[in-house]
Enzyme design. Structure first.
Site, mmCIF file in Angstrom:
data_model
loop_
_atom_site.group_PDB
_atom_site.id
_atom_site.type_symbol
_atom_site.label_atom_id
_atom_site.label_comp_id
_atom_site.label_asym_id
_atom_site.label_seq_id
_atom_site.Cartn_x
_atom_site.Cartn_y
_atom_site.Cartn_z
ATOM 1 N N HIS A 1 17.515 -48.033 22.822
ATOM 2 C CA HIS A 1 16.894 -50.019 23.004
ATOM 3 C C HIS A 1 18.257 -50.217 23.450
ATOM 4 C CE1 HIS A 1 18.540 -48.950 19.365
ATOM 5 N NE2 HIS A 1 19.551 -50.464 18.993
ATOM 6 N N ILE B 1 14.188 -59.319 16.098
ATOM 7 C CA ILE B 1 14.558 -59.995 14.640
ATOM 8 C C ILE B 1 15.829 -61.094 14.352
ATOM 9 C CG2 ILE B 1 14.827 -58.769 13.004
ATOM 10 C CD1 ILE B 1 12.045 -59.161 12.402
ATOM 11 N N GLY C 1 27.055 -47.748 15.446
ATOM 12 C CA GLY C 1 26.621 -49.130 15.259
ATOM 13 C C GLY C 1 25.213 -49.026 15.301
ATOM 14 N N GLN C 2 23.970 -47.840 15.974
ATOM 15 C CA GLN C 2 23.269 -47.688 16.586
ATOM 16 C C GLN C 2 22.152 -47.940 15.189
ATOM 17 O OE1 GLN C 2 21.316 -44.289 18.321
ATOM 18 N NE2 GLN C 2 19.244 -45.405 18.547
HETATM 19 P P1 AMP Z 1 20.860 -51.472 16.611
HETATM 20 O O1 AMP Z 1 21.505 -51.964 15.332
HETATM 21 O O2 AMP Z 1 22.031 -51.361 17.942
HETATM 22 O O3 AMP Z 1 19.996 -49.838 15.831
HETATM 23 O O4 AMP Z 1 20.340 -52.438 16.899
HETATM 24 C C1 AMP Z 1 18.800 -51.909 16.077
HETATM 25 C C2 AMP Z 1 18.337 -53.923 16.633
HETATM 26 O O5 AMP Z 1 16.827 -53.725 16.128
HETATM 27 C C3 AMP Z 1 19.347 -54.960 15.548
HETATM 28 O O6 AMP Z 1 19.581 -55.812 16.433
HETATM 29 C C4 AMP Z 1 18.043 -55.319 14.557
HETATM 30 O O7 AMP Z 1 17.838 -56.599 14.616
HETATM 31 C C5 AMP Z 1 16.733 -55.329 15.250
HETATM 32 N N1 AMP Z 1 15.494 -55.027 14.623
HETATM 33 C C6 AMP Z 1 14.883 -54.234 13.455
HETATM 34 N N2 AMP Z 1 13.931 -54.364 13.776
HETATM 35 C C7 AMP Z 1 13.432 -55.075 14.106
HETATM 36 C C8 AMP Z 1 11.352 -55.594 14.449
HETATM 37 N N3 AMP Z 1 10.699 -55.244 13.437
HETATM 38 N N4 AMP Z 1 11.547 -56.264 14.916
HETATM 39 C C9 AMP Z 1 12.592 -56.802 16.049
HETATM 40 N N5 AMP Z 1 13.853 -56.609 16.273
HETATM 41 C C10 AMP Z 1 14.310 -55.301 15.180
#
Ligand code: AMP
Ligand code: ZN
Length: 114
Positions: free
Chosen positions: A100, A31, A93-94
């Protein structure tokens, strides 16, 4: 997990820009993209992080990496490559506690991360 945003995306309760789905995984565009190509690939099984995966999850995570490679190529990163990132827990940084893989490409990425 009822309070997990990615489980809600899997359940269709939160929309996403889907790239790929099968019985055990889902890929969708991030997103807040940090590169021209930036998508996430997640297992449908709620695994909190790569630090929490069990030995029995190894084949599943292997298939995720394989699919990440395939989708990265489909999205145009085959020649120049991409970055495959798994952030884990707070120092990693999660921000979403559902395992994922980030796949970032379409531009030169710097190293090391800040
Ligand atoms: P992390 O910081 O590695 O946990 O990455 C989480 C990722 O999820 C971030 O890059 C966010 O931009 C992404 N994210 C959070 N909510 C959504 C959503 N609803 N749809 C798509 N990506 C998302
Ligand atoms: Zn989840």
């Amino acid at each position: 997990m009822s309070d997990c945003i990615f489980c809600k995306i899997i359940a269709g309760e939160i929309p996403c820009k889907k790239i790929y789905e099968d019985g055990e995984m889902l890929a969708f565009h991030d997103i807040r993209p940090q590169a021209p190509v930036h998508f996430l690939l997640i297992p449908k099984k709620h695994i909190k992080s790569v630090m929490d995966m069990e030995p029995e999850d190894t084949p599943l995570v292997g298939r995720l990496v394989n699919k990440a490679q395939e989708l990265a190529k489909e999205l145009g990163c085959g020649e120049k490559g991409a970055r495959f990132v798994i952030n884990a827990k707070s120092d990693g940084g999660q921000t979403v506690d559902h395992l994922h893989i980030h796949i970032l490409g379409g531009r030169m990425l710097s190293w090391p991360p800040g």
